[in-house]
Design a protein around this motif. Structure first.
Motif, PDB file in Angstrom:
ATOM      1  N   LEU A 151       6.835 -50.217  11.643  1.00  0.00           N
ATOM      2  CA  LEU A 151       6.309 -49.714  12.911  1.00  0.00           C
ATOM      3  C   LEU A 151       7.131 -50.227  14.083  1.00  0.00           C
ATOM      4  N   TRP A 152       7.427 -51.516  14.092  1.00  0.00           N
ATOM      5  CA  TRP A 152       8.167 -52.104  15.208  1.00  0.00           C
ATOM      6  C   TRP A 152       9.625 -51.650  15.216  1.00  0.00           C
ATOM      7  N   SER A 153      10.181 -51.384  14.022  1.00  0.00           N
ATOM      8  CA  SER A 153      11.573 -50.946  13.945  1.00  0.00           C
ATOM      9  C   SER A 153      11.756 -49.564  14.552  1.00  0.00           C
ATOM     10  N   VAL A 154      10.900 -48.627  14.147  1.00  0.00           N
ATOM     11  CA  VAL A 154      11.026 -47.259  14.649  1.00  0.00           C
ATOM     12  C   VAL A 154      10.509 -47.137  16.074  1.00  0.00           C
ATOM     13  N   GLY A 155       9.369 -47.749  16.350  1.00  0.00           N
ATOM     14  CA  GLY A 155       8.759 -47.583  17.664  1.00  0.00           C
ATOM     15  C   GLY A 155       9.425 -48.355  18.765  1.00  0.00           C
ATOM     16  N   LEU A 156      10.051 -49.508  18.415  1.00  0.00           N
ATOM     17  CA  LEU A 156      10.607 -50.377  19.448  1.00  0.00           C
ATOM     18  C   LEU A 156      12.053 -50.775  19.202  1.00  0.00           C
ATOM     19  N   GLY A 157      12.604 -50.383  18.051  1.00  0.00           N
ATOM     20  CA  GLY A 157      13.982 -50.722  17.751  1.00  0.00           C
ATOM     21  C   GLY A 157      14.196 -52.184  17.410  1.00  0.00           C
ATOM     22  N   MET A 158      13.134 -52.905  16.985  1.00  0.00           N
ATOM     23  CA  MET A 158      13.265 -54.318  16.652  1.00  0.00           C
ATOM     24  C   MET A 158      13.949 -54.485  15.306  1.00  0.00           C
ATOM     25  N   ASP A 159      14.886 -55.418  15.231  1.00  0.00           N
ATOM     26  CA  ASP A 159      15.557 -55.729  13.983  1.00  0.00           C
ATOM     27  C   ASP A 159      14.630 -56.530  13.077  1.00  0.00           C
ATOM     28  N   VAL A 160      14.843 -56.423  11.760  1.00  0.00           N
ATOM     29  CA  VAL A 160      14.009 -57.122  10.792  1.00  0.00           C
ATOM     30  C   VAL A 160      14.053 -58.625  11.015  1.00  0.00           C
ATOM     31  N   ALA A 161      15.250 -59.174  11.211  1.00  0.00           N
ATOM     32  CA  ALA A 161      15.371 -60.625  11.394  1.00  0.00           C
ATOM     33  C   ALA A 161      14.661 -61.083  12.662  1.00  0.00           C
ATOM     34  N   THR A 162      14.740 -60.277  13.714  1.00  0.00           N
ATOM     35  CA  THR A 162      14.093 -60.637  14.976  1.00  0.00           C
ATOM     36  C   THR A 162      12.575 -60.578  14.875  1.00  0.00           C
ATOM     37  N   SER A 163      12.073 -59.576  14.165  1.00  0.00           N
ATOM     38  CA  SER A 163      10.623 -59.376  14.096  1.00  0.00           C
ATOM     39  C   SER A 163       9.949 -60.198  13.014  1.00  0.00           C
ATOM     40  N   ASN A 164      10.721 -60.802  12.101  1.00  0.00           N
ATOM     41  CA  ASN A 164      10.119 -61.501  10.975  1.00  0.00           C
ATOM     42  C   ASN A 164       9.186 -62.646  11.379  1.00  0.00           C
ATOM     43  N   PRO A 165       9.546 -63.510  12.358  1.00  0.00           N
ATOM     44  CA  PRO A 165       8.590 -64.567  12.747  1.00  0.00           C
ATOM     45  C   PRO A 165       7.257 -64.012  13.259  1.00  0.00           C
ATOM     46  N   MET A 166       7.297 -62.925  14.052  1.00  0.00           N
ATOM     47  CA  MET A 166       6.058 -62.325  14.526  1.00  0.00           C
ATOM     48  C   MET A 166       5.278 -61.718  13.367  1.00  0.00           C
ATOM     49  N   ARG A 167       5.979 -61.128  12.415  1.00  0.00           N
ATOM     50  CA  ARG A 167       5.304 -60.564  11.247  1.00  0.00           C
ATOM     51  C   ARG A 167       4.527 -61.647  10.501  1.00  0.00           C
ATOM     52  N   VAL A 168       5.147 -62.814  10.311  1.00  0.00           N
ATOM     53  CA  VAL A 168       4.476 -63.901   9.606  1.00  0.00           C
ATOM     54  C   VAL A 168       3.237 -64.352  10.370  1.00  0.00           C
ATOM     55  N   ARG A 169       3.337 -64.431  11.703  1.00  0.00           N
ATOM     56  CA  ARG A 169       2.182 -64.843  12.508  1.00  0.00           C
ATOM     57  C   ARG A 169       1.045 -63.825  12.386  1.00  0.00           C
ATOM     58  N   GLN A 170       1.364 -62.546  12.458  1.00  0.00           N
ATOM     59  CA  GLN A 170       0.316 -61.525  12.371  1.00  0.00           C
ATOM     60  C   GLN A 170      -0.286 -61.460  10.977  1.00  0.00           C
ATOM     61  N   LEU A 171       0.536 -61.697   9.970  1.00  0.00           N
ATOM     62  CA  LEU A 171       0.025 -61.739   8.601  1.00  0.00           C
ATOM     63  C   LEU A 171      -0.975 -62.875   8.448  1.00  0.00           C
ATOM     64  N   ALA A 172      -0.665 -64.026   9.038  1.00  0.00           N
ATOM     65  CA  ALA A 172      -1.585 -65.159   8.990  1.00  0.00           C
ATOM     66  C   ALA A 172      -2.897 -64.826   9.684  1.00  0.00           C
ATOM     67  N   ALA A 173      -2.833 -64.120  10.810  1.00  0.00           N
ATOM     68  CA  ALA A 173      -4.041 -63.747  11.547  1.00  0.00           C
ATOM     69  C   ALA A 173      -4.919 -62.802  10.730  1.00  0.00           C
ATOM     70  N   VAL A 174      -4.290 -61.812  10.096  1.00  0.00           N
ATOM     71  CA  VAL A 174      -5.043 -60.854   9.279  1.00  0.00           C
ATOM     72  C   VAL A 174      -5.699 -61.556   8.095  1.00  0.00           C
ATOM     73  N   TYR A 175      -4.919 -62.339   7.364  1.00  0.00           N
ATOM     74  CA  TYR A 175      -5.431 -62.998   6.168  1.00  0.00           C
ATOM     75  C   TYR A 175      -6.512 -64.026   6.503  1.00  0.00           C
ATOM     76  N   ALA A 176      -6.315 -64.778   7.586  1.00  0.00           N
ATOM     77  CA  ALA A 176      -7.284 -65.819   7.925  1.00  0.00           C
ATOM     78  C   ALA A 176      -8.645 -65.226   8.258  1.00  0.00           C
ATOM     79  N   THR A 177      -8.652 -64.145   9.031  1.00  0.00           N
ATOM     80  CA  THR A 177      -9.923 -63.514   9.387  1.00  0.00           C
ATOM     81  C   THR A 177     -10.600 -62.904   8.167  1.00  0.00           C
ATOM     82  N   ALA A 178      -9.810 -62.211   7.338  1.00  0.00           N
ATOM     83  CA  ALA A 178     -10.378 -61.620   6.125  1.00  0.00           C
ATOM     84  C   ALA A 178     -10.918 -62.703   5.197  1.00  0.00           C
ATOM     85  N   THR A 179     -10.234 -63.837   5.147  1.00  0.00           N
ATOM     86  CA  THR A 179     -10.647 -64.924   4.263  1.00  0.00           C
ATOM     87  C   THR A 179     -12.043 -65.430   4.601  1.00  0.00           C
ATOM     88  N   VAL A 180     -12.337 -65.560   5.880  1.00  0.00           N
ATOM     89  CA  VAL A 180     -13.667 -66.037   6.286  1.00  0.00           C
ATOM     90  C   VAL A 180     -14.744 -65.124   5.714  1.00  0.00           C
TER      91      VAL A 180
END
Length: 264
Positions: A175-204
């Motif tokens: 989504l970020w690559s096509v919609g915003l032109g973000m490179d995979v390496a640049t977006s990877n840290p944000m991806r990890v943070r958002q993955l943690a947010a999704v998993y943590a909430t679902a875990t509860v």
């Protein structure tokens, strides 16, 4: 060897294999975001019902995702002009909605759609950057998503992440690559943070509404392995050139897509 001793030995082998699978899944999440495809089958093979294994895999991967987010904490780049706080809050809300859907709805129809979602994400990752440089999109004229569109897309993906979550990180980067032109390496840290947010909430919600705690040893083995793999994988990714990271993510996406089509 007595029957009891054989059962104990087999159980110990299962725990060791789950620990190894957790390490691999945590590392894969840090690299390409497809760790669920290792964690889920391993837990099913250990005797957990599929729905419980799905919820348990999400719970087990939380430590690795959180550790990976901590490793990347100084390298997070905003997604376009979207507020990082708003993006993370959206991921948490979507993860909660997806978890509720998993707890209340049958998964058969969604399972049918998963391979196609993965195939779409793989194609977008493979050709998204090239599409952004086609005539009419180059020189600052590439299509851009506004903050509202980014948040809507993130909500949908986070719901998917809370419900099933296979390769949700790959879908985020697509989504970020096509919609915003973000490179995979640049977006990877944000991806990890958002993955943690999704998993943590679902875990509860899974801890409250699913029977993941009915299988403590498999869950603990996967938790420990996922944390170790998430830390090691994140440290490794930081040292990889952008091209190698992109290739690794694409190979992961293609492999998991093919395996999931074969599985279905």
């Amino acid at each position: 060897m007595s029957v009891t001793a054989r059962c104990d030995a087999r159980r110990m082998v299962e725990i060791v294999l789950l620990l190894i699978a957790g390490v691999a899944a945590g590392a894969l999440n840090a690299v390409g975001g497809a760790g669920k495809f290792l964690a889920l089958p391993a837990l099913v093979a250990a005797g957990l019902p599929p729905a419980t294994a799905n919820a348990s895999a999400t719970v087990a991967l939380v430590p690795g995702a959180v550790v990976g987010a901590w490793v990347y904490r100084r390298e997070v780049v905003p997604v376009g002009t979207t507020s990082t706080t708003a993006l993370t809050a959206t991921s948490m809300v979507g993860g909660a909605i997806g978890a509720v859907l998993l707890l209340t709805l049958p998964s058969e129809s969604f399972d049918v759609a998963v391979p196609w979602l993965l195939a779409f994400a793989t194609l977008v990752l493979a050709f998204g950057r090239r599409a952004s440089t086609l005539p009419g999109t180059a020189a600052g004229h590439a299509p851009r998503l506004g903050p509202r569109s980014v948040l809507i897309g993130q909500l949908v993906l986070a719901m998917y992440g809370g419900y099933f979550g296979g390769a949700v990180g790959i879908l985020m980067m697509a989504l970020w690559s096509v919609g915003l032109g973000m490179d995979v390496a640049t977006s990877n840290p944000m991806r990890v943070r958002q993955l943690a947010a999704v998993y943590a909430t679902a875990t509860v919600l899974f801890l409250l509404g699913a029977d993941v705690l009915a299988h403590p040893l498999p869950l603990l083995a996967m938790l420990l392995g996922g944390a170790a793999g998430g830390y090691g994988g994140a440290r490794l990714v930081r040292r990889l050139p952008a091209g190698v990271l992109r290739g690794t993510v694409l190979v992961t996406a293609v492999t998991m897509t093919v395996l999931y089509f074969l599985r279905g």
